[in-house]
Design a protein around this motif. Structure first.
Motif, PDB file in Angstrom:
ATOM      1  N   ILE A 143      40.229  33.849  39.921  1.00 52.17           N
ATOM      2  CA  ILE A 143      40.556  32.456  40.183  1.00 52.17           C
ATOM      3  C   ILE A 143      39.834  31.607  39.143  1.00 52.17           C
ATOM      4  N   GLY A 144      40.567  31.021  38.221  1.00 54.15           N
ATOM      5  CA  GLY A 144      39.951  30.226  37.180  1.00 54.15           C
ATOM      6  C   GLY A 144      39.153  31.085  36.220  1.00 54.15           C
ATOM      7  N   GLN A 145      38.311  30.447  35.441  1.00 55.76           N
ATOM      8  CA  GLN A 145      37.465  31.128  34.468  1.00 55.76           C
ATOM      9  C   GLN A 145      36.033  31.230  34.991  1.00 55.76           C
ATOM     10  N   PRO A 146      35.293  32.251  34.558  1.00 55.14           N
ATOM     11  CA  PRO A 146      33.891  32.334  34.971  1.00 55.14           C
ATOM     12  C   PRO A 146      33.119  31.085  34.562  1.00 55.14           C
ATOM     13  N   VAL A 147      32.155  30.716  35.368  1.00 58.42           N
ATOM     14  CA  VAL A 147      31.353  29.522  35.114  1.00 58.42           C
ATOM     15  C   VAL A 147      29.903  29.951  34.918  1.00 58.42           C
ATOM     16  N   THR A 148      29.314  29.548  33.784  1.00 54.73           N
ATOM     17  CA  THR A 148      27.932  29.907  33.478  1.00 54.73           C
ATOM     18  C   THR A 148      27.055  28.659  33.528  1.00 54.73           C
ATOM     19  N   ALA A 149      25.945  28.787  34.233  1.00 56.25           N
ATOM     20  CA  ALA A 149      24.975  27.693  34.322  1.00 56.25           C
ATOM     21  C   ALA A 149      23.627  28.280  34.690  1.00 56.25           C
ATOM     22  N   GLY A 150      22.578  27.771  34.043  1.00 56.88           N
ATOM     23  CA  GLY A 150      21.231  28.217  34.371  1.00 56.88           C
ATOM     24  C   GLY A 150      21.009  29.707  34.164  1.00 56.88           C
ATOM     25  N   GLY A 151      21.685  30.281  33.186  1.00 55.94           N
ATOM     26  CA  GLY A 151      21.484  31.695  32.893  1.00 55.94           C
ATOM     27  C   GLY A 151      22.218  32.635  33.832  1.00 55.94           C
ATOM     28  N   ARG A 152      23.099  32.089  34.670  1.00 55.15           N
ATOM     29  CA  ARG A 152      23.860  32.927  35.595  1.00 55.15           C
ATOM     30  C   ARG A 152      25.342  32.588  35.479  1.00 55.15           C
ATOM     31  N   THR A 153      26.188  33.602  35.675  1.00 58.82           N
ATOM     32  CA  THR A 153      27.637  33.411  35.608  1.00 58.82           C
ATOM     33  C   THR A 153      28.256  33.771  36.946  1.00 58.82           C
ATOM     34  N   THR A 154      29.182  32.940  37.393  1.00 59.33           N
ATOM     35  CA  THR A 154      29.866  33.157  38.660  1.00 59.33           C
ATOM     36  C   THR A 154      31.334  33.484  38.410  1.00 59.33           C
ATOM     37  N   PHE A 155      31.767  34.588  38.988  1.00 65.16           N
ATOM     38  CA  PHE A 155      33.154  35.028  38.916  1.00 65.16           C
ATOM     39  C   PHE A 155      33.779  34.892  40.308  1.00 65.16           C
ATOM     40  N   ARG A 156      35.032  34.447  40.331  1.00 60.12           N
ATOM     41  CA  ARG A 156      35.747  34.315  41.604  1.00 60.12           C
ATOM     42  C   ARG A 156      37.039  35.124  41.533  1.00 60.12           C
ATOM     43  N   TRP A 157      37.238  35.961  42.550  1.00 66.42           N
ATOM     44  CA  TRP A 157      38.414  36.818  42.645  1.00 66.42           C
ATOM     45  C   TRP A 157      39.062  36.653  44.015  1.00 66.42           C
ATOM     46  N   ARG A 158      40.359  36.885  44.064  1.00 67.69           N
ATOM     47  CA  ARG A 158      41.077  36.782  45.346  1.00 67.69           C
ATOM     48  C   ARG A 158      42.071  37.940  45.463  1.00 67.69           C
ATOM     49  N   GLU A 159      42.000  38.664  46.575  1.00 66.85           N
ATOM     50  CA  GLU A 159      43.030  39.642  46.922  1.00 66.85           C
ATOM     51  C   GLU A 159      43.785  39.075  48.122  1.00 66.85           C
ATOM     52  N   ARG A 160      44.992  38.564  47.853  1.00 70.04           N
ATOM     53  CA  ARG A 160      45.751  37.869  48.893  1.00 70.04           C
ATOM     54  C   ARG A 160      46.615  38.806  49.732  1.00 70.04           C
ATOM     55  N   HIS A 161      46.616  40.078  49.376  1.00 71.45           N
ATOM     56  CA  HIS A 161      47.326  41.064  50.186  1.00 71.45           C
ATOM     57  C   HIS A 161      46.332  41.787  51.085  1.00 71.45           C
ATOM     58  N   PRO A 162      46.745  42.193  52.270  1.00 69.70           N
ATOM     59  CA  PRO A 162      45.795  42.843  53.176  1.00 69.70           C
ATOM     60  C   PRO A 162      45.224  44.124  52.570  1.00 69.70           C
ATOM     61  N   MET A 163      43.953  44.368  52.857  1.00 70.36           N
ATOM     62  CA  MET A 163      43.245  45.479  52.234  1.00 70.36           C
ATOM     63  C   MET A 163      42.267  46.092  53.229  1.00 70.36           C
ATOM     64  N   ALA A 164      42.190  47.412  53.214  1.00 70.55           N
ATOM     65  CA  ALA A 164      41.166  48.097  53.997  1.00 70.55           C
ATOM     66  C   ALA A 164      39.801  47.857  53.373  1.00 70.55           C
ATOM     67  N   THR A 165      38.768  47.823  54.205  1.00 61.81           N
ATOM     68  CA  THR A 165      37.434  47.510  53.696  1.00 61.81           C
ATOM     69  C   THR A 165      36.953  48.527  52.673  1.00 61.81           C
ATOM     70  N   TYR A 166      37.324  49.802  52.825  1.00 56.29           N
ATOM     71  CA  TYR A 166      36.800  50.803  51.895  1.00 56.29           C
ATOM     72  C   TYR A 166      37.342  50.650  50.479  1.00 56.29           C
ATOM     73  N   LEU A 167      38.366  49.832  50.307  1.00 55.50           N
ATOM     74  CA  LEU A 167      38.947  49.588  48.985  1.00 55.50           C
ATOM     75  C   LEU A 167      38.347  48.372  48.297  1.00 55.50           C
ATOM     76  N   ALA A 168      37.503  47.621  49.006  1.00 53.20           N
ATOM     77  CA  ALA A 168      36.909  46.413  48.428  1.00 53.20           C
ATOM     78  C   ALA A 168      35.830  46.802  47.424  1.00 53.20           C
ATOM     79  N   THR A 169      35.797  46.111  46.292  1.00 48.86           N
ATOM     80  CA  THR A 169      34.809  46.428  45.265  1.00 48.86           C
ATOM     81  C   THR A 169      34.221  45.160  44.653  1.00 48.86           C
ATOM     82  N   ALA A 170      32.981  45.295  44.209  1.00 46.41           N
ATOM     83  CA  ALA A 170      32.334  44.277  43.380  1.00 46.41           C
ATOM     84  C   ALA A 170      31.599  45.040  42.286  1.00 46.41           C
ATOM     85  N   THR A 171      32.356  45.660  41.414  1.00 43.08           N
ATOM     86  CA  THR A 171      31.786  46.484  40.355  1.00 43.08           C
ATOM     87  C   THR A 171      31.242  45.575  39.255  1.00 43.08           C
TER      88      THR A 171
END
Length: 469
Positions: free
Chosen positions: A209-237
Motif C-alpha cells: 500500500i503506497g511506498q515505504p516511508v523512512t523517518a528517524g532511521g526507520r522505514t515502514t512498509f504497509r501490505w494488504r492481503e484482501r483475500h481470506p488467508m489461513a494464519t499459517y500462510l501469513a508472513t513478515a519476512t
C-alpha cells in the motif's frame, strides 16, 4: 509445502469467506447460562491438534502493526483482531506463545487477561452477545522464538536471522509472532504495517500500500492481503533483498525477492514464477489472488512454504518443479483450504501432481511414467504403510502425503479420463474458491462428474496401509 532441497518432500509448503468452522458453531446460549458455559473453548475442535485455534468466535480481519530490530531481535506489536462471536462470550482465547502482553482491550475498553502455555485468555468487561462483531487489540513485545519439532516439523514460525527474520509458519507457528486463531479453518483478511531499520526490507502477503516511508532511521512498509488467508500462510519476512517487480504475461502482478547471496537467481525466479502462474490458470482456472512471485532468503531451512502470494524458499535456489509446486498451492491449500489437518493430502498431493503436470507440459517425463516408476516400488516401501487420506499429527508431512497423494490423482485421471479429470480440477477450484474443503467433498464431486462409483479407488489409494494393485 515443506520441501527439502534434495527433492524429498518432508515438510510443507486453508465453506465461505467468513464461514464458521464446525468447531465454532454456536451452541444454544443465553445470558442465563453459567459463565463457564459462555467461555470460548481453547481449541477449535481439530482432534489431531486439540490446542490449536479457539472456539466461540470467527475472525474476519487481522490488522498487524509490528516493529522489528534485527540487531536486538526485539519485536514490538499491536494486533487488532476483528471477529464475530458465534456464542455468548464471557471470555475467549487467542493463540500466542512467548512474548509479553502489555495490554488487551475489547472494543476499546480495557479487558482482563491471563496466560497459560500458548493460550492468551481474554475476559471482556461485559458479555459479548452471539452474532455481534467485536475487536480485540493486543499490545505485546519480546524476543520471538521459533517453534521446533525436530522429530516432525523442524524449525518454523518467526525465525530471527542476522539481517531480519524468516517467517514460515505451517502448521501452527503464527502464534510465535502474533495473537491469532491459529488454525486453517478460520481464515481472514490481513493488513500489515511493518517498521524496520532503514536499509532493511519487509515483505508480507498481498500487495504493498503506497511506498515505504523512512523517518528517524526507520522505514515502514504497509501490505494488504484482501483475500481470506489461513494464519499459517501469513508472513513478515524481513531482511536485505534485491527486488524485481512487474507483471506476468496475462497481467498478474509479479514480485521476486532474493537475498544478495542469491541475487543470481532473481531473474530466473521472477520469470519462472510468472510463466508457471499463467500456465496454471489454464489448468486450474483463474488465479485466485492479485499477485504472485516468490522470495529466497539466506536461511538454511531446506524447505519452501507456499505463503499466500509470496512463496518462500529457505536458503537455496529453487528448481523449476519446486516453484511449480508452491504456486499450485495458491489454488490448492491457499484458496481452497482444509478444515482439518487430517486432509493435508488435498494440499500436498495436488501440488505434487502439479509438478508432474508441469513436466508433461514442458515435454519431459510424463505423469504416467512417474506414476509407474513409483508404483514399482516394493511392497516393503514405507510409503505403502502410510495411508495419506488420514495424515498423522506426529508425522504430518510424511512423504506418502505428497507422493501417494499425487498418485491418487493420477489413478483417478486414468479411471475417469482426461476430459473429465481436468474439468474436475477447474470445477473443484471454482466451487470452493476462498473456502474450505474436505476429502469427502472431492470424492463426491469426482463421482458426480464421472458418473462412477469411485469408492474402491479412493479407499485403496487414500485409506489402506498397503500398495494398491
Amino acid at each position: 509445502m515443506r520441501y527439502n532441497r534434495r527433492g524429498v518432500a518432508l515438510l510443507a509448503a486453508l465453506i465461505t469467506v467468513l464461514a464458521c468452522s464446525p468447531g465454532d458453531e454456536p451452541p444454544p446460549s443465553s445470558h442465563h447460562l453459567p459463565a463457564d458455559q459462555r467461555a470460548g473453548t481453547p481449541g477449535i475442535g481439530d482432534p489431531d491438534f486439540p490446542r490449536d485455534g479457539n472456539g466461540g468466535y470467527d475472525v474476519a480481519h487481522y490488522d498487524l502493526a509490528v516493529a522489528y530490530v534485527p540487531a536486538t531481535k526485539r519485536l514490538d506489536g499491536v494486533a487488532a483482531v476483528r471477529a464475530r462471536a458465534t456464542q455468548d462470550l464471557t471470555s475467549f482465547n487467542l493463540d500466542l506463545t512467548g512474548l509479553d502482553v502489555r495490554g488487551v482491550a475489547v472494543n476499546d475498553v480495557p479487558a482482563r487477561f491471563s496466560r497459560e502455555g500458548d493460550e492468551l485468555t481474554v475476559r471482556p468487561s461485559k458479555v459479548l452477545d452471539s452474532g455481534t462483531t467485536f475487536t480485540v487489540k493486543v499490545t505485546y513485545s519480546g524476543l520471538p522464538k521459533p517453534a521446533k519439532d525436530t522429530a516432525n516439523l523442524g524449525t518454523y514460525g518467526f525465525i530471527p536471522t542476522p539481517d531480519g527474520a524468516f517467517v514460515a509458519s505451517e502448521p501452527n507457528g503464527s502464534k510465535t509472532w502474533f495473537p491469532s486463531n491459529d488454525h486453517p479453518s478460520d481464515k481472514a483478511t490481513f493488513n500489515f504495517t511493518i517498521t524496520v531499520p532503514a536499509g532493511v526490507t519487509a515483505l508480507a502477503n498481498g500487495e504493498m500500500i503506497g511506498q515505504p516511508v523512512t523517518a528517524g532511521g526507520r522505514t515502514t512498509f504497509r501490505w494488504r492481503e484482501r483475500h481470506p488467508m489461513a494464519t499459517y500462510l501469513a508472513t513478515a519476512t524481513i531482511g536485505k533483498f534485491d527486488l524485481r517487480q512487474g507483471s506476468t504475461a496475462t497481467g498478474i502482478q509479479n514480485l521476486a525477492a532474493t537475498d544478495p547471496k542469491f541475487k543470481g537467481s532473481l531473474n530466473e525466479l521472477y520469470t519462472r514464477s510468472g510463466e508457471i502462474t499463467d500456465y496454471w490458470t489454464t489448468v486450474f482456472g483463474p488465479y485466485p489472488f492479485s499477485s504472485t512471485g516468490g522470495v529466497v532468503d539466506d536461511y538454511s531451512a531446506g524447505y519452501a512454504l507456499e505463503n499466500q502470494t509470496k512463496p518462500l524458499y529457505g536458503g537455496f535456489n529453487p528448481q523449476e518443479t519446486i516453484v511449480a509446486h508452491e504456486l499450485a498451492h495458491q489454488w490448492f491449500g491457499n484458496s481452497l483450504t482444509i478444515k482439518r489437518w487430517k486432509d493435508l493430502w488435498l494440499n500436498e498431493g495436488f501440488a505434487t501432481y502439479a509438478e508432474w503436470l508441469w513436466s508433461e507440459h514442458k515435454g519431459r517425463q510424463s505423469a504416467e511414467a512417474m506414476f509407474q516408476q513409483l508404483h514399482n516400488r516394493p511392497e516393503s516401501d514405507p510409503m505403502w504403510k502410510y495411508p495419506p487420506g488420514r495424515a498423522k499429527p506426529d508425522d504430518l508431512f510424511n512423504q506418502s502425503v505428497y507422493t501417494r497423494g499425487g498418485m491418487t490423482l493420477h489413478a483417478l485421471r486414468r479411471a475417469i479420463g482426461d476430459a473429465t479429470f481436468f474439468t474436475l480440477l477447474k470445477r473443484w477450484t471454482a466451487e470452493h474458491r476462498y473456502g474450505h474443503v474436505t476429502t469427502e467433498q472431492f470424492i463426491d464431486l469426482a463421482e458426480h462428474l464421472s458418473g462412477k462409483d469411485l469408492t474402491p479407488l479412493f479407499d485403496a489409494w487414500l485409506f489402506q496401509p498397503r500398495r494398491p494393485s
